[in-house]
Motif scaffolding. Structure first.
Motif, PDB file in Angstrom:
ATOM      1  N   UNK A   1       4.004  -9.541   6.845  1.00 40.27           N
ATOM      2  CA  UNK A   1       2.860  -9.279   5.934  1.00 40.27           C
ATOM      3  C   UNK A   1       3.021  -8.251   4.968  1.00 40.27           C
ATOM      4  N   UNK A   2       2.438  -8.338   3.933  1.00 41.04           N
ATOM      5  CA  UNK A   2       2.635  -7.369   2.665  1.00 41.04           C
ATOM      6  C   UNK A   2       1.124  -6.534   2.631  1.00 41.04           C
ATOM      7  N   UNK A   3       1.421  -5.077   2.796  1.00 39.89           N
ATOM      8  CA  UNK A   3       0.620  -4.101   2.605  1.00 39.89           C
ATOM      9  C   UNK A   3       0.763  -3.620   1.162  1.00 39.89           C
ATOM     10  N   UNK A   4      -0.454  -3.577   0.577  1.00 41.63           N
ATOM     11  CA  UNK A   4      -0.782  -3.162  -0.723  1.00 41.63           C
ATOM     12  C   UNK A   4      -1.766  -2.069  -1.003  1.00 41.63           C
ATOM     13  N   UNK A   5      -1.634  -1.103  -1.914  1.00 41.53           N
ATOM     14  CA  UNK A   5      -2.611  -0.332  -2.491  1.00 41.53           C
ATOM     15  C   UNK A   5      -2.655  -0.327  -3.864  1.00 41.53           C
TER      16      UNK A   5
ATOM     17  N   UNK B   1      -7.321  -0.294  -4.345  1.00 40.29           N
ATOM     18  CA  UNK B   1      -7.792  -1.345  -3.234  1.00 40.29           C
ATOM     19  C   UNK B   1      -6.729  -1.587  -2.099  1.00 40.29           C
ATOM     20  N   UNK B   2      -7.195  -1.606  -1.007  1.00 41.40           N
ATOM     21  CA  UNK B   2      -6.118  -1.778   0.125  1.00 41.40           C
ATOM     22  C   UNK B   2      -6.331  -3.148   0.531  1.00 41.40           C
ATOM     23  N   UNK B   3      -5.160  -3.910   0.411  1.00 38.64           N
ATOM     24  CA  UNK B   3      -5.034  -5.215   0.866  1.00 38.64           C
ATOM     25  C   UNK B   3      -3.916  -5.448   1.855  1.00 38.64           C
ATOM     26  N   UNK B   4      -4.128  -6.322   2.800  1.00 37.74           N
ATOM     27  CA  UNK B   4      -2.952  -6.908   3.593  1.00 37.74           C
ATOM     28  C   UNK B   4      -2.954  -8.442   3.638  1.00 37.74           C
TER      29      UNK B   4
END
Length: 504
Positions: A419-423, A427-430
C-alpha cells in the motif's frame, strides 16, 4: 537492460543542453536554473542567447521583437564572464555535469546552439554566415558542437537549411523541444509556437533521406530557469561515466536519443552495434530493441529508410508481482494564484526502488509569472529507503489542452498486500496497490474546482518493459538507415539515433 553487448560498458544519463534564464532573455537566475536542473537531470547547459545577424527589421510591427532580442544579447555579453565562472563551479564529475553554451540565430541557416566541452572562451561569435561560424569553432582551443535547433520551421524562417548542413561539427540535431517534434511534418507534439508550422523539407526524415548522418537530441528550450522542464524535451546518452569527457564522447558518436519528458530507457542495436553507428554492408541485419518506460508503453516501432517495418506492443495483462510504476500528479483548480504542495509518500509492505520526478518550470506566458516571481519552488528529498518528500507549486492549467501539473513516479517492488501511505497538504491517505491496479483515484484539496491530485493507475512491469529482436533484409544498393521510436499511452515519446549500414 540491452539484449546485446552494445551498451555493456555504458550507463544512461539524462540531460538538457539548451535552456535559458535571465542572463539573456528569460526569467530566473542562473543559480535557480542550476538548482532546478539538479532535481531531475544528470547534466545540463544553461544557454545564453548570443547573436542574430539577419533579424527582420523592415516590418514596423516587429519593433518589439528587435528590442527584446537586442536587450537579451546585451545582458548575455555583460554576464558572459560570470556565467562561465558559475558554470564551472557547478560542475561535479560523477554527480552533476555542466557545459557552457550560447545560441546563434539565423533566418537563412536556422538557429544553432554552440556547446563547449570546457570553459575556455570569453566571447560570443558575431558572424553572419554559418561557414564563418564553423571556421571560428575550428580555430577554437576547446572542442565545440554546433547543434541545429527547432529545425522544422520553413527554410528562411529560422528552420534548418539542409544544403548548408555538415556533420563535421554537428553530429547531432535537435529533434524535440518546446517548439514541438521535427521528426516529420505530422509528428507529435505539433508545432504551435507563433513562429509557425512545420515544413516537411525541414524535418529529420527529409535530412536522413538526403544522405546526412546525424544523431537525435532533445532539449527543453525553456525560458524560465528550469532545465528539463517536463514534456519539453531532454536528451539521454549512453556514456561510460558522468563526466564532461564521457558525455561529450557519447554525443560525438551519436550514442544518444531524444525524449519528451518521461525517462524512457531505450537500447537499440544493429548487428550488436549501438545507436549512432555506421556499420559495413551486410545483406541481413539483426535488430535488438529493449525499452523500459515510466508508464504503460503504447508501441515501439522500427523504421527503415523512414518507413515502419515493425511495430511491437507489450502485454497489458499483468499481476501485482514484481515492479510497479505508480504516479502521483497534482495541480488543476480554477484559481489564478499559485498552489503550494507538500507531499510525503511512504511504501508499506513493499520496497521503494526508485523515484522519477516530472517537474515543470513556470511558463513565461502564464499570468502569475513576471520578472520577480521566484523560479525555485520544488524541493525533493529522497536518499533511498521507503519514503520520499516533495514540495512544489502549480498554477492552474492555462487551457484544457495545456498542462501545468507537477508529478512524481515511484518504482515499487510490490505484491497484493503493498500500500501507499500519503500525506498531501495535510490529507492522510492510504491506498492499496491492488485498488490502484483497477484505475486512478482522485482527490480535491477542498471544494469544487479547488486544486486536486490523482494517483494514476498502478502499471505493472509487463506494461512498461518490453524487448524484442528481428531480422531484416537490407536493400544494399546505397547506405541504409534504421531508427527506433517508442510511445507511451500518456503521450510521452523517445526517438533513438539511427544506425546506418553502408551500401554494397
Amino acid at each position: 537492460m540491452a539484449d546485446s553487448t552494445a551498451y555493456a560498458d555504458c550507463q544512461l544519463y539524462f540531460g538538457d543542453i539548451h535552456n535559458h534564464c535571465n542572463l539573456s532573455y528569460g526569467v530566473g537566475g542562473l543559480d535557480e536554473a542550476l538548482h532546478n536542473a539538479r532535481l531531475q537531470l544528470d547534466f545540463t547547459s544553461v544557454t545564453l542567447h548570443g547573436h542574430w545577424d539577419d533579424m527582420p527589421q523592415d516590418d514596423p510591427r516587429l519593433g518589439y521583437l528587435v528590442d527584446y532580442h537586442r536587450q537579451g544579447f546585451e545582458r548575455a555579453r555583460a554576464g558572459w564572464a560570470g556565467y562561465f565562472a558559475a558554470t564551472e563551479a557547478a560542475n561535479r564529475p560523477g554527480e552533476f555535469v555542466t557545459f557552457p553554451s550560447f545560441e546563434w540565430h539565423s533566418m537563412r541557416y536556422g538557429d544553432h546552439c554552440i556547446l563547449f566541452r570546457d570553459i575556455a572562451t570569453r566571447e560570443i561569435f558575431h558572424v553572419a554566415h554559418i561557414e564563418d561560424l564553423r571556421q571560428r569553432l575550428r580555430q577554437h582551443p576547446q572542442p565545440s558542437l554546433l547543434i541545429p535547433h527547432h529545425i522544422g520551421y520553413l527554410q528562411g524562417f529560422r528552420g534548418i537549411n539542409w544544403a548548408h548542413y555538415t556533420t563535421e561539427l554537428s553530429p547531432v540535431v535537435e529533434i524535440m523541444s518546446f517548439h514541438g517534434a521535427s521528426e516529420d511534418s505530422d509528428a507529435e507534439p505539433a508545432y504551435l509556437h507563433a513562429m509557425g508550422p512545420r515544413d516537411q523539407r525541414s524535418t529529420v526524415q527529409f535530412g536522413l533521406a538526403q544522405g546526412h548522418i546525424f544523431g537525435f537530441v532533445g532539449s527543453s528550450d525553456h525560458h524560465s530557469a528550469h532545465p528539463g522542464s517536463y514534456g519539453y524535451g531532454q536528451v539521454a546518452v549512453w556514456a561510460k561515466a558522468l563526466t564532461r569527457a564521457a558525455i561529450w564522447e557519447a554525443l560525438q558518436n551519436r550514442r544518444c536519443y531524444a525524449i519528451t519528458g518521461d525517462r524512457i530507457q531505450l537500447a537499440f542495436s544493429l548487428n550488436d552495434q549501438p545507436m549512432g553507428s555506421v556499420i559495413p554492408f551486410a545483406p541481413e541485419v539483426q535488430i535488438a530493441v529493449a525499452v523500459e518506460g515510466a508508464s504503460t508503453l503504447d508501441y515501439i516501432e522500427v523504421l527503415y529508410k523512414n518507413r515502419v517495418i515493425h511495430r511491437a506492443s507489450p502485454c497489458l495483462d499483468g499481476e501485482i508481482e514484481g515492479g510497479i510504476k505508480l504516479r502521483l500528479e497534482m495541480g488543476w483548480g480554477e484559481l489564478e494564484t499559485l498552489t503550494d504542495w507538500d507531499v510525503d509518500l511512504r511504501v508499506n509492505g513493499g520496497d521503494l526502488l526508485g523515484v522519477e520526478p516530472h517537474l515543470r518550470g513556470h511558463d513565461i506566458g502564464i499570468p502569475v509569472i513576471d520578472s520577480v516571481t521566484p523560479c525555485v519552488f520544488s524541493h525533493l528529498d529522497y536518499a533511498g529507503g521507503d519514503r520520499v518528500h516533495l514540495r512544489t507549486q502549480t498554477p492552474r492549467n492555462a487551457t484544457v489542452r495545456s498542462a501545468a501539473t507537477q508529478a512524481i513516479t515511484l518504482t515499487v517492488q510490490a505484491d497484493a498486500n503493498t500500500a501507499i501511505q500519503a500525506r498531501i497538504n495535510g490529507q492522510e491517505i492510504i491506498l492499496p496497490i491492488s485498488e490502484l491496479r483497477e484505475g486512478a483515484r482522485s482527490f480535491y484539496t477542498s471544494g469544487f474546482v479547488s486544486p486536486s491530485f490523482v494517483f494514476h493507475r498502478a502499471v505493472p512491469e509487463n506494461e512498461y518493459r518490453h524487448s524484442f529482436a528481428i531480422t531484416h533484409q537490407s536493400e544494399g544498393e546505397e547506405r541504409d538507415w534504421y531508427y527506433v521510436r517508442a510511445r507511451q499511452r500518456n503521450g510521452q515519446w523517445a526517438w533513438a539515433s539511427p544506425i546506418w549500414v553502408e551500401g554494397a
